[in-house]
Design an enzyme around this catalytic site. Structure first.
Site, PDB file in Angstrom:
ATOM      1  N   SER A  84       0.809  -1.215   0.000  1.00  0.00           N
ATOM      2  CA  SER A  84       0.000   0.000   0.000  1.00  0.00           C
ATOM      3  C   SER A  84       0.848   1.273   0.000  1.00  0.00           C
ATOM      4  CB  SER A  84      -0.897  -0.005   1.244  1.00  0.00           C
ATOM      5  OG  SER A  84      -1.453   1.274   1.440  1.00  0.00           O
ATOM      6  N   ASN A  85       0.575   2.146  -0.957  1.00  0.00           N
ATOM      7  CA  ASN A  85       1.212   3.470  -0.969  1.00  0.00           C
ATOM      8  C   ASN A  85       0.616   4.346   0.121  1.00  0.00           C
ATOM      9  OD1 ASN A  85       2.785   3.166  -3.509  1.00  0.00           O
ATOM     10  ND2 ASN A  85       0.739   2.926  -4.382  1.00  0.00           N
TER      11      ASN A  85
END
Ligand SMILES: *Cc1c(COP(=O)(O)O)cnc(C)c1O
Length: 346
Positions: free
Chosen positions: A76-77
């Site tokens: 996840s960014n």
């Protein structure tokens, strides 16, 4: 302005640049493509979540939180940007990570997850299919029982508070375009948890400049995602700009470029990432912007945009994820040596 009425921590480097991609545009032979550089928001390799977190973490401080909980996929960014922002604020972060995405050997060591650990987030990987909302709530309950004050940020930071970042971003883009005398015919961007698209739609409606927005889905089917975008847009308007109505017709999602599923590489994504790297010197990412650009390229090749048009591709970041996908991109050590042999320099 929204930021005068809601608490906001100013961390992002704004305004992000709006630049033409002339070599890519010429190569595709279609409309002029512009890029809105939210990969340059400045925090820990940038990305779209910084804009949302400026409002979300301001709200966390208002609520006197001493620990933040958030959720996402392993790469996840959003979690990486939250981890960096929390580090900057001296807040602890508990990151609950759902084991979905690709299965490259580096997947659980590299890219965003490596950076989460560098920022000292407490990461916990749970099996795919876990009810992440319930897990967040249970984690918050346990922390509260231990005398802590947790603040829960949903996946992607997508709620009415987080979307305010993109209400403001829409105004930022319109101001830039006006200053350049540029008429934008369409905005194209990747859409996942829907907060970016929802915020943009509210921001454009608030300025009465309904530039068409196309969200290219990176996971969910079109109708399901359109319903989520509309719901968050309506919540955001009700929360911050009750005089604004969001036209359901303005909510447009294309889910033709997802492939096998979220985080699963596609041939078109690999082509788009390589093409943009090699003709513009620009990094996209395998999960979001690579698939959205694949969608834009396919639409241009299908003749859906006149050459006179100006299309803004909103770069939402994510390049840290590239380092978790070397095999998918066909760029392993062996491939590199093959290239050197071809050049006669090996
Ligand atoms: C989260 C993310 C998106 C999607 O934004 P949503 O607001 O979740 O729809 C797009 N691109 C990148 C790189 C992201 O990290």
């Amino acid at each position: 302005m929204i930021s005068d009425r809601f608490p906001r921590l100013r961390v992002a480097h704004l305004p992000t640049p709006l630049e033409p991609l002339d070599r890519l545009s010429a190569l595709l032979g279609g409309p002029r493509i512009w890029i809105k550089r939210d990969d340059c928001t400045g925090l820990a390799t940038g990305g779209n979540k910084v804009r949302k977190l400026e409002f979300l973490l301001a709200d966390a401080l208002r609520a006197k939180a001493d620990v933040v909980i958030t959720t996402g996929a392993v790469q996840s960014n959003h979690v990486r940007q939250t981890a960096a922002f929390c580090a900057k604020l001296g807040l602890e972060l508990v990151a609950l990570l759902e084991d979905r995405g690709a299965c490259d050997p580096t997947f659980k060591r590299s890219g965003n997850l490596f950076l989460d650990r560098l920022f000292a987030a407490q990461t916990r990987i749970v099996p795919a299919g876990t009810d992440m909302r319930a897990l967040s709530a249970a984690t918050a309950e346990a922390l509260r029982a231990a005398g802590r004050q947790p603040y829960v940020i949903p996946t992607g930071g997508s709620n009415a508070i987080g979307a305010l970042g993109y209400v403001e971003a829409a105004a930022e883009l319109l101001d830039q375009a006006a200053a350049m005398d540029l008429t934008i015919d369409e905005i194209v961007h990747p859409t996942g948890s829907a907060g970016t698209q929802a915020g943009l739609l509210v921001g454009l409606a608030a300025r009465r400049q309904p530039v068409p927005v196309l969200g290219v889905s990176v996971g969910k089917p079109r109708q399901e995602l359109e319903a989520i975008v509309l719901a968050i847009a309506q919540e955001t308007a009700a929360y911050a700009l009750p005089e604004v109505t969001v036209d359901p017709q303005a909510v447009r999602v294309d889910s033709d470029y997802v492939g096998e599923g979220y985080g699963q590489p596609t041939t078109a994504m690999v082509e788009a990432v390589k093409l943009v790297a090699r003709c513009e010197g620009l990094l996209l990412d395998p999960v979001y912007t690579g698939k959205a650009m694949a969608g834009l390229i396919a639409r241009i090749r299908a003749g859906r945009h006149a050459a006179s048009r100006n299309i803004v591709f909103w770069h939402t970041g994510g390049s840290a994820g590239l380092f978790a996908y070397p095999a998918a991109l066909g760029l392993t050590a062996e491939a590199e040596e093959t290239g050197a042999t071809a050049l006669g320099i090996a």
